[in-house]
Write an enzyme that holds these catalytic residues in place. Structure first.
Site, short mmCIF file in Angstrom:
data_model
loop_
_atom_site.label_atom_id
_atom_site.label_comp_id
_atom_site.label_asym_id
_atom_site.label_seq_id
_atom_site.Cartn_x
_atom_site.Cartn_y
_atom_site.Cartn_z
N ASP A 32 0.85 -1.20 0.00
CA ASP A 32 0.00 0.00 0.00
C ASP A 32 0.89 1.24 0.00
OD1 ASP A 32 -1.85 1.97 0.46
OD2 ASP A 32 -2.14 1.45 2.59
N ASP A 36 -3.99 3.94 2.76
CA ASP A 36 -5.43 3.71 2.99
C ASP A 36 -5.71 2.27 3.42
OD1 ASP A 36 -5.06 2.32 0.65
OD2 ASP A 36 -6.61 3.36 -0.49
N ASP A 40 -1.94 -1.17 -3.71
CA ASP A 40 -2.26 -0.42 -4.92
C ASP A 40 -1.15 -0.59 -5.97
OD1 ASP A 40 -0.24 1.35 -3.94
OD2 ASP A 40 -1.75 2.35 -2.72
N ASP A 109 -5.25 -10.69 -15.50
CA ASP A 109 -6.32 -11.64 -15.25
C ASP A 109 -7.50 -11.27 -16.16
OD1 ASP A 109 -7.75 -13.63 -13.64
OD2 ASP A 109 -6.36 -13.07 -12.05
N HIS A 335 -4.31 -17.19 -4.74
CA HIS A 335 -5.13 -16.38 -3.84
C HIS A 335 -6.39 -17.10 -3.37
CE1 HIS A 335 -6.82 -16.17 -7.78
NE2 HIS A 335 -7.92 -15.63 -7.30
N ASP A 336 -6.64 -18.29 -3.88
CA ASP A 336 -7.83 -19.06 -3.49
C ASP A 336 -7.51 -20.22 -2.57
OD1 ASP A 336 -9.47 -17.51 -5.16
OD2 ASP A 336 -9.14 -18.83 -6.88
C1 GLC Z 1 -11.62 -17.80 -9.91
C2 GLC Z 1 -10.78 -16.87 -9.07
C3 GLC Z 1 -11.49 -16.63 -7.76
C4 GLC Z 1 -12.83 -16.01 -8.05
C5 GLC Z 1 -13.63 -16.84 -9.05
C6 GLC Z 1 -14.76 -16.05 -9.59
O1 GLC Z 1 -11.75 -19.04 -9.35
O2 GLC Z 1 -9.51 -17.41 -8.89
O3 GLC Z 1 -10.75 -15.84 -6.88
O4 GLC Z 1 -13.54 -15.88 -6.85
O5 GLC Z 1 -12.87 -17.22 -10.15
O6 GLC Z 1 -14.28 -15.05 -10.43
#
Ligand code: GLC
Length: 563
Positions: A32, A36, A40, A109, A335-336
């Site tokens: 950041d 905030d 970013d 992405d 990230h999942d």
């Molecule tokens: C993919 C992303 C995930 C998101 C999902 C819906 O699985 O990795 O983070 O929640 O798609 O877009």
């Protein structure tokens, strides 16, 4: 970017993205710059030298587009604008240029299975304005009777009623993420326009989100509640026209760009098929190897139990049936998913287990991906209550279970939540032993993990033995040695509970990787295998065994040899 090298070997098809190591940035949690509490784009730019020192070649940026953030940017309101919290287009261009100046690439992405319900397309669609009327999956009916029993991957029905249009719309994810209707050629044109626009901004490729859900069957037949997974996902995953849609998308992905498709539900056969199909996907994220430690049900108490032989069997299948004939994405987190060390390593042996896992990942065939903080050996957080969770998936699924009475209280699912919440991976990056871990001068949007005083980038860079430096050395090793990228893979002790060991071979050049993936010492005794003239290329302990066969390897000892 790695230079293209000449090789005598005709079996391999050289590409820059095969020789690259990718680093995923989750912008909200990376750095950041303005206090905030939200990461970013200028914050990322400040850390480009850090990424360069680590040696990665490509940055994959999780969504930075304008979004109401119901799913942290995976719900896009405007594909051609930057989320105000993250900066603006000029900030993005500066980041792109700083990366390119250091010969690094940038991939974005691409989230085109769905948009945000605040996207202009959806707003116009719900008002049935001209060509937009059919941009989403609308079904007329009664407000208390969804068109079928399909369940969303984020809990509850996959259909929501829209009062304005007085019809149901489909959302594979949450209600704020309506699925685009890919049957409509105008939608496909509009999406191709987005791809082309980003290519014109000078990016080097895409990670394509949730790409296995693009095609839905005509007529929306009912799902099968007895199928594993949510009812309906057998219809809305790998639908009948998926290949055709990907081919069409591929026509606007330029030659030389990289594209990796996220395909939840894919096994090795699907992954190979879609990579070999043609021009759209260079590799696929498939998650079969990450299912080994998942329990069947949220109320089960065996979350996190897994066995090395089962994991090795899946990885070996992926090497032989995906990475060798086609290509594969090599990853153990994003990230999942929970943090790798907490999942497949041992937090009490953090440095050794993290470097052992790193050694394994960076010496396999495929394109390796690192998720931010992995190079520091960052670990999972602890969640005591649903109110501490931000992740739309966990909140949606748990609320659904509470509402339907499947569980009585959060306590019934605490273990599962603590095991699988996506927030583990989203706690802010730990830069230093400073307030808010050096992530922000403000109050971070998600609390930092308490262990930042011990685990942080400043400490790691100052310590030559750290997880960070081990990753750096592995990346170096891989970049100088095409055997790790292109060599054939063979496993050595497939059923062993402690060792994951394999060889790589290219044009008579041979490498051996021995990982004692356990917290006990073990003797390496593969049947029918000898290795002469071994040379240690990299190890995570001093004094690694120089002659591996018959040697004892210490807990989580991982050694890479040439022989
Ligand atoms: C993919 C992303 C995930 C998101 C999902 C819906 O699985 O990795 O983070 O929640 O798609 O877009």
């Amino acid at each position: 970017m790695t230079q293209q090298r000449q090789t005598q070997n005709s079996r391999i098809d050289r590409e820059w993205w095969k020789e690259a190591v990718v680093y995923q940035v989750y912008p909200r949690s990376f750095n950041d710059s303005d206090g905030d509490g939200i990461g970013d784009i200028p914050g990322i730019t400040e850390r480009v030298d850090y990424l360069d020192d680590l040696g990665v070649d490509v940055v994959w940026l999780s969504p930075v587009y304008d979004s109401p953030n119901h799913d942290n940017g995976y719900d896009i309101r405007d594909y051609r604008a930057i989320n105000e919290e993250f900066g603006d287009m000029a900030d993005w261009e500066r980041l792109r240029d700083e990366l390119h100046d250091r010969d690094m690439k940038l991939i974005m992405d691409l989230v085109v299975n769905h948009t945000s319900n605040e996207h202009e397309w959806f707003q116009r669609s719900r008002r049935e304005e001209g060509e937009y009327a059919d941009y989403y999956h609308w079904v007329e009916g009664e407000p208390d009777e969804p068109p079928n029993d399909w369940e969303s991957l984020f809990g509850g029905s996959a259909w929501s009623w829209d009062d304005e249009r007085e019809a149901w719309y489909l959302h594979v994810f949450n209600e704020n993420q309506p699925d685009l209707n890919w049957r409509n050629p105008d939608v496909r044109e509009a999406v191709k326009g987005v791809v082309t626009w980003w290519v014109e901004q000078g990016i080097d490729g895409f990670r394509m989100d949730a790409i296995s859900h693009l095609s839905k069957p005509e007529g929306y037949p009912a799902g099968d509640p007895d199928e594993p997974g949510p009812s309906g996902s057998e219809h809305y995953t790998f639908g009948p026209r998926l290949g055709e849609y990907l081919d069409e998308l591929g026509t606007v992905v330029p030659d030389g760009a990289m594209s990796a498709g996220e395909m939840g539900g894919a096994d090795a056969d699907d992954a190979r098929e879609f990579v070999q199909r043609g021009d759209c996907l260079d590799m696929v994220f498939h998650f079969d190897h990450l299912d080994v430690d998942q329990a069947d049900d949220w109320t089960d108490d065996n979350w996190g139990e897994w066995s090395l032989p089962e994991f090795e069997e899946l990885m070996t299948r992926n090497q032989r049936e995906v990475a060798e004939p086609a290509w594969d994405a090599l990853f153990l987190g994003n990230h999942d998913h929970p943090r790798i060390v907490s999942r497949f390593g041992d937090e009490s042996e953090r440095r050794r287990s993290a470097t052992c896992i790193a050694t394994f990942l960076l010496t396999m065939r495929g394109t390796p991906y690192l998720y931010q903080g992995q190079e520091l050996g960052m670990t999972n957080a602890e969640f005591d209550d649903l109110s501490e969770i931000d992740d739309a998936m966990t909140v949606g699924l748990v609320e659904d279970m509470l509402e339907s009475g499947t569980v009585d209280s959060f306590d019934d699912v605490r273990e599962a939540v603590n095991y699988r919440s996506r927030d583990h991976a989203r706690t802010p990056m730990q830069w230093a032993d400073d307030e808010a871990a050096g992530f922000s001068e403000g109050d971070p949007w998600l609390p930092v993990n308490d262990n930042y005083d011990e685990i942080n980038a400043a400490e790691a860079r100052a310590d030559d033995e750290s997880v960070f430096h081990h990753y750096r050395r592995l990346i170096d090793l891989r970049e100088d040695d095409p055997v790790f990228v292109y060599g054939d893979y063979d496993t050595l002790v497939a059923d062993d509970e402690q060792f994951y060991a394999f060889t790589r071979e290219l044009d008579g050049e041979r490498r051996l990787v021995v990982c004692n993936w356990s917290d006990e010492p073990a003797t390496f005794a593969p049947a029918d295998f000898t290795a002469d003239d071994t040379e240690v290329l990299l190890a995570n302990y001093d004094d690694a065994p120089t002659d591996p066969v018959g040697a004892t390897f210490r807990p989580f000892e991982a050694v890479v040899y040439a022989y």
